[in-house]
Design a protein around this motif. Structure first.
Motif, PDB file in Angstrom:
ATOM      1  N   ALA A  88       0.767  -1.323   0.042  1.00 13.65           N
ATOM      2  CA  ALA A  88      -0.023   0.070   0.144  1.00 13.65           C
ATOM      3  C   ALA A  88       0.814   1.083   0.160  1.00 13.65           C
ATOM      4  CB  ALA A  88      -0.745  -0.200   1.162  1.00 13.65           C
ATOM      5  N   GLY A  89       1.832   1.211   0.686  1.00 13.32           N
ATOM      6  CA  GLY A  89       2.792   2.245   0.892  1.00 13.32           C
ATOM      7  C   GLY A  89       3.434   2.834  -0.623  1.00 13.32           C
ATOM      8  N   ALA A  90       3.749   1.781  -1.284  1.00 14.40           N
ATOM      9  CA  ALA A  90       4.275   1.735  -2.723  1.00 14.40           C
ATOM     10  C   ALA A  90       3.313   2.440  -3.487  1.00 14.40           C
ATOM     11  CB  ALA A  90       4.857   0.502  -3.176  1.00 14.40           C
ATOM     12  N   VAL A  91       2.051   1.955  -3.568  1.00 16.40           N
ATOM     13  CA  VAL A  91       0.883   2.630  -4.323  1.00 16.40           C
ATOM     14  C   VAL A  91       0.728   4.102  -3.778  1.00 16.40           C
ATOM     15  CG1 VAL A  91      -1.429   2.302  -5.018  1.00 16.40           C
ATOM     16  CG2 VAL A  91       0.006   0.157  -5.097  1.00 16.40           C
ATOM     17  N   PHE A  92       0.525   4.282  -2.643  1.00 22.31           N
ATOM     18  CA  PHE A  92       0.421   5.600  -2.332  1.00 22.31           C
ATOM     19  C   PHE A  92       1.527   6.719  -2.366  1.00 22.31           C
ATOM     20  CE2 PHE A  92      -2.606   3.422   1.129  1.00 22.31           C
ATOM     21  CZ  PHE A  92      -3.588   3.626   0.179  1.00 22.31           C
ATOM     22  N   LEU A 127       3.310   6.538  -5.225  1.00 24.74           N
ATOM     23  CA  LEU A 127       3.232   6.935  -6.505  1.00 24.74           C
ATOM     24  C   LEU A 127       1.836   7.975  -6.873  1.00 24.74           C
ATOM     25  CD1 LEU A 127       3.726   3.562  -8.151  1.00 24.74           C
ATOM     26  CD2 LEU A 127       5.268   5.401  -8.064  1.00 24.74           C
ATOM     27  N   THR A 128       0.801   7.738  -5.789  1.00 24.85           N
ATOM     28  CA  THR A 128      -0.454   8.368  -6.209  1.00 24.85           C
ATOM     29  C   THR A 128      -0.381   9.817  -5.337  1.00 24.85           C
ATOM     30  OG1 THR A 128      -1.622   7.110  -4.743  1.00 24.85           O
ATOM     31  CG2 THR A 128      -1.713   6.406  -6.959  1.00 24.85           C
ATOM     32  N   LYS A 129       0.448   9.913  -4.626  1.00 19.54           N
ATOM     33  CA  LYS A 129       0.520  11.222  -3.849  1.00 19.54           C
ATOM     34  C   LYS A 129       1.604  12.097  -4.522  1.00 19.54           C
ATOM     35  CE  LYS A 129       3.920  10.467  -0.266  1.00 19.54           C
ATOM     36  NZ  LYS A 129       4.897  11.701  -0.516  1.00 19.54           N
ATOM     37  N   GLY A 130       2.400  11.771  -5.513  1.00 19.26           N
ATOM     38  CA  GLY A 130       3.415  12.719  -5.899  1.00 19.26           C
ATOM     39  C   GLY A 130       4.258  11.827  -7.035  1.00 19.26           C
ATOM     40  N   ILE A 131       4.081  10.679  -7.482  1.00 17.95           N
ATOM     41  CA  ILE A 131       4.918  10.084  -8.064  1.00 17.95           C
ATOM     42  C   ILE A 131       6.294   9.827  -7.415  1.00 17.95           C
ATOM     43  CG2 ILE A 131       5.783   9.490 -10.914  1.00 17.95           C
ATOM     44  CD1 ILE A 131       3.720  11.490 -11.566  1.00 17.95           C
ATOM     45  N   ASP A 132       6.250   9.626  -6.280  1.00 13.74           N
ATOM     46  CA  ASP A 132       7.465   9.195  -5.544  1.00 13.74           C
ATOM     47  C   ASP A 132       8.075   7.843  -5.776  1.00 13.74           C
ATOM     48  OD1 ASP A 132       7.412  11.909  -4.533  1.00 13.74           O
ATOM     49  OD2 ASP A 132       6.395  11.223  -2.931  1.00 13.74           O
ATOM     50  N   TYR A 133       8.469   7.537  -7.065  1.00 13.78           N
ATOM     51  CA  TYR A 133       8.917   6.176  -7.279  1.00 13.78           C
ATOM     52  C   TYR A 133      10.262   5.767  -6.440  1.00 13.78           C
ATOM     53  CZ  TYR A 133      12.484   8.625 -10.133  1.00 13.78           C
ATOM     54  OH  TYR A 133      13.172   9.597 -10.591  1.00 13.78           O
ATOM     55  N   GLU A 134      10.918   6.798  -6.024  1.00 10.20           N
ATOM     56  CA  GLU A 134      12.143   6.186  -4.918  1.00 10.20           C
ATOM     57  C   GLU A 134      11.611   5.495  -3.775  1.00 10.20           C
ATOM     58  OE1 GLU A 134      13.360  10.081  -6.926  1.00 10.20           O
ATOM     59  OE2 GLU A 134      11.579   9.358  -6.060  1.00 10.20           O
ATOM     60  N   ALA A 138       8.498   4.203  -3.744  1.00  9.53           N
ATOM     61  CA  ALA A 138       7.812   2.951  -3.880  1.00  9.53           C
ATOM     62  C   ALA A 138       8.798   1.750  -4.111  1.00  9.53           C
ATOM     63  CB  ALA A 138       6.878   3.484  -5.387  1.00  9.53           C
ATOM     64  N   ILE A 139       9.908   1.988  -4.719  1.00  6.97           N
ATOM     65  CA  ILE A 139      10.749   1.178  -5.145  1.00  6.97           C
ATOM     66  C   ILE A 139      11.308   0.386  -3.623  1.00  6.97           C
ATOM     67  CG2 ILE A 139      13.234   0.644  -6.044  1.00  6.97           C
ATOM     68  CD1 ILE A 139      12.513   2.664  -8.202  1.00  6.97           C
ATOM     69  N   VAL A 140      11.584   1.333  -2.775  1.00 13.04           N
ATOM     70  CA  VAL A 140      12.107   0.705  -1.610  1.00 13.04           C
ATOM     71  C   VAL A 140      11.148  -0.129  -0.697  1.00 13.04           C
ATOM     72  CG1 VAL A 140      12.804   1.580   0.799  1.00 13.04           C
ATOM     73  CG2 VAL A 140      13.571   2.638  -1.122  1.00 13.04           C
ATOM     74  N   CYS A 141       9.686   0.334  -0.822  1.00  8.65           N
ATOM     75  CA  CYS A 141       8.723  -0.319  -0.123  1.00  8.65           C
ATOM     76  C   CYS A 141       8.575  -1.759  -0.913  1.00  8.65           C
ATOM     77  CB  CYS A 141       7.410   0.447  -0.295  1.00  8.65           C
ATOM     78  SG  CYS A 141       7.324   1.653   1.043  1.00  8.65           S
ATOM     79  N   LEU A 142       8.704  -1.819  -2.231  1.00 11.68           N
ATOM     80  CA  LEU A 142       8.490  -3.009  -3.021  1.00 11.68           C
ATOM     81  C   LEU A 142       9.755  -3.821  -2.639  1.00 11.68           C
ATOM     82  CD1 LEU A 142       7.166  -1.616  -6.472  1.00 11.68           C
ATOM     83  CD2 LEU A 142       5.862  -3.015  -4.432  1.00 11.68           C
ATOM     84  N   ALA A 143      10.642  -3.295  -2.615  1.00  9.85           N
ATOM     85  CA  ALA A 143      11.988  -4.255  -2.345  1.00  9.85           C
ATOM     86  C   ALA A 143      12.013  -4.971  -0.857  1.00  9.85           C
ATOM     87  CB  ALA A 143      13.360  -3.320  -2.410  1.00  9.85           C
ATOM     88  N   ILE A 144      11.388  -4.187   0.052  1.00  8.17           N
ATOM     89  CA  ILE A 144      11.489  -4.748   1.650  1.00  8.17           C
ATOM     90  C   ILE A 144      10.220  -5.617   1.462  1.00  8.17           C
ATOM     91  CG2 ILE A 144      10.638  -4.155   3.804  1.00  8.17           C
ATOM     92  CD1 ILE A 144      11.918  -1.323   3.451  1.00  8.17           C
ATOM     93  N   ALA A 145       9.114  -5.300   0.640  1.00  6.24           N
ATOM     94  CA  ALA A 145       7.978  -6.372   0.574  1.00  6.24           C
ATOM     95  C   ALA A 145       8.667  -7.819   0.119  1.00  6.24           C
ATOM     96  CB  ALA A 145       6.833  -5.725  -0.186  1.00  6.24           C
TER      97      ALA A 145
END
Length: 875
Positions: A407-411, A413-420, A422-429
């Motif tokens: 959810a943190g990765a999705v949010f 991206l949808t709060k300011g395209i903060d892909y950095e 999102a990448i960290v959250c997905l990597a930890i997941a």
């Protein structure tokens, strides 16, 4: 004052957490004052001025520092005579320091990684502890070496001026530190090779090894400081000595305050002591946190997680279901979850990138952006709350953390395209999913997992995110309307709303925990109906401890055997051997082992006999000899002969003076209770004792009336008593409570024991137990384990604390034979913690411990006085 000190001791852990939070707050207050003249735009500009060459140089110096850190462990292993391949030592050191640098509490966080890796490499827990201690000492040598050298080379005048100290004081301090280091080298060169204390022999490192430790530590600290120095814009080489002094001072301050990662404290000291552009220095500190702290941590987590994942596959191949249970994956994932939550919160406290925000707004409406910003901060807060549950290997925490990371990765991206982010959250997941088998416990998420250390870490992150937001939007005039400003570029408003949501979530969670129903204490219920029948088949009298009212019981599937235990703290403590047929013991012990493990506790078997050793080893427990039990064979017992001369003289003198002995049936004991209670109170007062529990009984009328009672009368008045334990098959006879009046004639208790043994002869009993002599029979040799040496020293020199030798000498008067008794518990720190809980359980019984009759094994969280469980000498 005594009440204040008692209050502090009783609440040391939460008060320590509160102190850390206050220090963090003071650090950020200092930062706020130091950065009053600069803004976020100034720091951003300075940050973008940091060139690629500076970053490359900082990375190279960071690598040099961590390479030197690996040599700490290499040298420590050589010092203790247990060298390991550099690859093993490097992995243990790197993983340990990357975690402890960011979280603090190095002995707990970093020590866990070392313990996992080194024990797999064949090191004993004691050797791991020595490595940690030597590495810590090496680090401090480096700190002082760098500080002393920098003060002497020109860093003194600038630093003392910035701190307002008298001129010349810095040079004096540098000379003192340097002289101390030189003195240490000379002492090792010309001094003894070992230090001997109370029979212990502690080897010192050789002079070359000590010099190598100092050199490695100095290189480490110098490289770490230089990694920050090269990031500071326009920093002149002439400033380097003063910079090293400031860096060492910041490190020392952060370590002394125990603030996690030195957060806020380290930066405040650097900003306060260096006369350079504050905006450029602040930008350098941010880059330094990323390069020296976060990047190595991510690499360390990745390396260890991949290692654990590889072990997981091996574990599957070998059908070794609990391969991951003792791994470091839970610790690493807890750290990663905590840092992921921190990243989301910090992202919510800083302005969005305008270009990305415009692109996003062209796709999604503003309310969706606002909601995503708020939800991302709440997701980050949830990850902070779940970190300790991941450390406890809870399956519910795994599912919830994985969902929040996604959810943190999705949010993001949808709060300011903060892909950095999102990448960290997905990597930890992804890493969390990779280590899925490590999270298998199904207990509640909030069952005793929120420790003061975790609370301090959450408080530090909360203070950090609050300060970052205040710093980022210091140019914005704060007014009531700001809360309701919903605009594309309303970053400050989004920060305020997200901060309020986070604070409300944390406050709600805290109130929920505060007002949650207290754990159900052991209630006063009837003794389980199966207990008397099982006690009727008991082979040892200590099975009668089941009647003291402070035990929980676990019964075999056939109902013909039981074990008694109690929970204190995180320790599940089993009292003695199971009672019942020997074939049922294995089932009972594995059942209690599984219960303790599922409840995140540690199992301890207390005062077990030699018959239990094979089973205890199979349970994976460490065996420690606790003492010896004095056993008198009753049929041949006689007070005649040279060995019994002392007892014979005492008995005959007592008989001449009119002392008499009698055994009163249990049904007649209630009538004697007032007189017995007076004697018991008199005995407790004269001995300065208080009632204990668990491993011995207490004067509770409900307990005393269950047994026959041995009495000694003098002049027709009761002067001593002891309640009698005996097995139904007449195999063993013993006593529990033994009390005498203050005016009882000398030798009264000797007369009581001798008379009771002769009475046992007449009744056909086989043996009489005089109880345990703690720490007795433990022989320490040069190569003995640490605990053996410690126990031998306490037995020989601990008479002021407790009469260990006197107790054994008293029982020796009855010419007994000695049978060993053991403690079985987890190795390493687990044994120490279990002994602490045992000490509390016996020496400081809770009211519920002394009155309860627990009938069922509850899945409660686990919970030791090394106080002797029986037979205090009467005189």
């Amino acid at each position: 004052m005594s009440r204040v000190l008692a209050f502090i001791r009783a609440r040391r852990a939460p008060l320590s957490a509160l102190l850390v939070v206050l220090l963090v707050g003071l650090g950020f207050v200092a930062l706020h004052d130091l950065t009053r003249e600069i803004g976020l735009r100034d720091v951003k500009s300075a940050y973008h001025l940091i060139g690629d060459r500076q970053i490359a140089a900082a990375l190279a110096l960071t690598a040099a520092s961590y390479l030197a850190l690996t040599l700490y462990d290499v040298l420590a292993l050589r010092t203790i005579g247990r060298p390991l391949p550099w690859r093993t030592a490097a992995l243990a050191s790197f993983a340990s320091y990357t975690i402890s640098h960011n979280l603090g509490l190095g002995l707990i966080t970093g020590g866990s990684a070392r313990f996992r890796i080194y024990t797999k490499a064949g090191l004993a827990p004691g050797d791991v502890a020595r490595v940690v201690a030597i590495a810590s000492g090496t680090f401090w040598l480096g700190v002082f070496a760098v500080t002393g050298g920098a003060l002497l080379l020109g860093g003194a005048s600038r630093t003392t001026a910035m701190l307002g100290l008298p001129p010349g004081s810095g040079h004096v301090a540098g000379a003192v530190v340097t002289a101390a280091i030189v003195g240490l080298l000379l002492f090792r060169l010309f001094g003894p090779r070992t230090i001997r204390l109370f029979g212990w022999s502690v080897p010192l490192p050789s002079s070359p090894l000590l010099a190598a430790q100092m050199l490695v530590a100095a290189i480490d600290l110098a490289a770490a400081a230089a990694a920050l120095f090269v990031l500071v814009p326009s920093a002149s080489p002439q400033l380097m000595p003063a910079f090293f002094v400031a860096y060492a001072l910041a490190v020392i301050t952060a370590l002394i305050t125990h603030v996690p990662g030195g957060l806020g404290i380290f930066e405040a000291v650097i900003l306060a002591t260096l006369p350079v552009d504050k905006a450029g220095l602040a930008a350098a500190l941010i880059a330094y946190r990323l390069l020296y702290y976060i990047l190595p941590l991510a690499l360390g987590v990745l390396l260890l997680t991949l290692r654990e994942g590889r072990d997981r596959r091996l574990g599957r191949l070998l059908s070794h279901a609990q391969k991951m249970a003792s791994g470091v994956a839970p610790l690493l994932m807890a750290v990663s979850s905590f840092l992921g939550g921190t990243l989301l919160l910090l992202s919510g406290s800083t302005p969005a990138i305008p270009g990305r925000l415009h692109d996003l707004h062209a796709v999604v409406p503003l309310p969706f952006i606002e909601a995503s910003h708020f939800a991302a901060s709440l997701s980050g807060t949830g990850l902070l709350l779940l970190a300790p549950a991941l450390y406890r290997r809870l399956d519910g925490a795994f599912v919830a953390a994985r969902a929040l990371l996604l959810a943190g990765a999705v949010f993001s991206l949808t709060k300011g395209i903060d892909y950095e982010e999102a990448i960290v959250c997905l990597a930890i997941a992804g890493l969390l999913q990779w280590t899925r088998p490590a999270f298998y416990r199904s207990t509640t998420l909030v069952s005793g997992i929120f420790t003061p250390a975790w609370i301090a870490c959450v408080g530090a992150i909360g203070a950090l995110t609050l300060w970052v937001g205040l710093f980022s939007y210091k140019h914005v005039p704060y007014e009531n309307g700001l809360w309701w400003d919903f605009a594309l570029h309303g970053d400050a408003s989004r920060y305020l709303r997200a901060s309020l949501g986070t604070a409300m979530l944390l406050a709600g969670f805290a109130l929920w925990r505060l007002f949650a129903p207290a754990p159900q204490a052991a209630g006063a219920t009837r003794l389980p109906s199966a207990v008397p029948a099982i006690l009727a088949e008991a082979e040892r009298t200590d099975a009668m401890l089941a009647l003291t009212g402070d035990k929980r019981f676990l019964f075999s599937s056939d109902g013909d055997a039981m074990l008694m235990y109690q929970i204190r703290g995180a320790s599940w403590i089993v009292m003695g051997d199971p009672v019942g047929p020997r074939h049922a013991w294995t089932e009972l012990l594995w059942q209690i082992r599984s219960m303790a493990h599922a409840a995140q506790g540690r199992l301890m078997l207390y005062q077990i006999s030699g018959e239990m050793l094979e089973l205890a080893i199979a349970l994976g427990l460490q065996i420690v000899k606790y003492g010896e039990e004095a056993i008198v064979d009753v049929p041949p017992f006689s007070i005649e002969g040279s060995r019994m001369r002392s007892i014979r003289q005492t008995v005959r003198r007592a008989e001449r003076e009119g002392a008499s002995f009698e055994v009163v049936d249990a049904c007649d004991v209630p009538a004697l209770l007032p007189e017995l209670e007076r004697i018991s109170d008199d005995w407790l007062e004269s001995k300065g004792q208080r009632e204990k529990g668990f491993s011995l009984g207490r004067f509770d009328p409900d307990y005393v009336v269950q047994f026959d009672c041995a009495l000694v009368r003098a002049g027709g008045r009761i002067v001593a008593f002891a309640n009698i334990w005996r097995t139904a098959n007449r195999r063993e006879l013993s006593v529990d409570l033994m009390r005498h009046a203050g005016d009882a004639p000398p030798g009264t208790m000797d007369f009581l024991f001798a008379s009771l043994m002769r009475w046992g002869q007449q009744q056909g009993y086989a043996r009489f137990s005089l109880g345990l002599a703690p720490l007795s029979g433990i022989e320490a040799h040069r190569l003995s384990p640490l605990w053996v040496k410690a126990a031998a020293i306490v037995f020989r020199h601990g008479e002021r604390l407790y009469g260990f030798r006197g107790l054994r000498a008293y029982k020796e008067k009855f010419a007994p034979r000695w049978e060993p008794r053991y403690v079985a518990a987890p190795g390493g720190a687990g044994l120490i913690l279990a002994m602490r809980d045992l000490n509390r359980l016996i020496g400081h019984p809770r009211p519920s411990d002394a009155t309860a009759r627990m009938a069922t094994p509850e899945r409660a969280r686990p919970a030791l006085h090394v106080a002797p469980p029986v037979m205090v000498p009467a005189e």
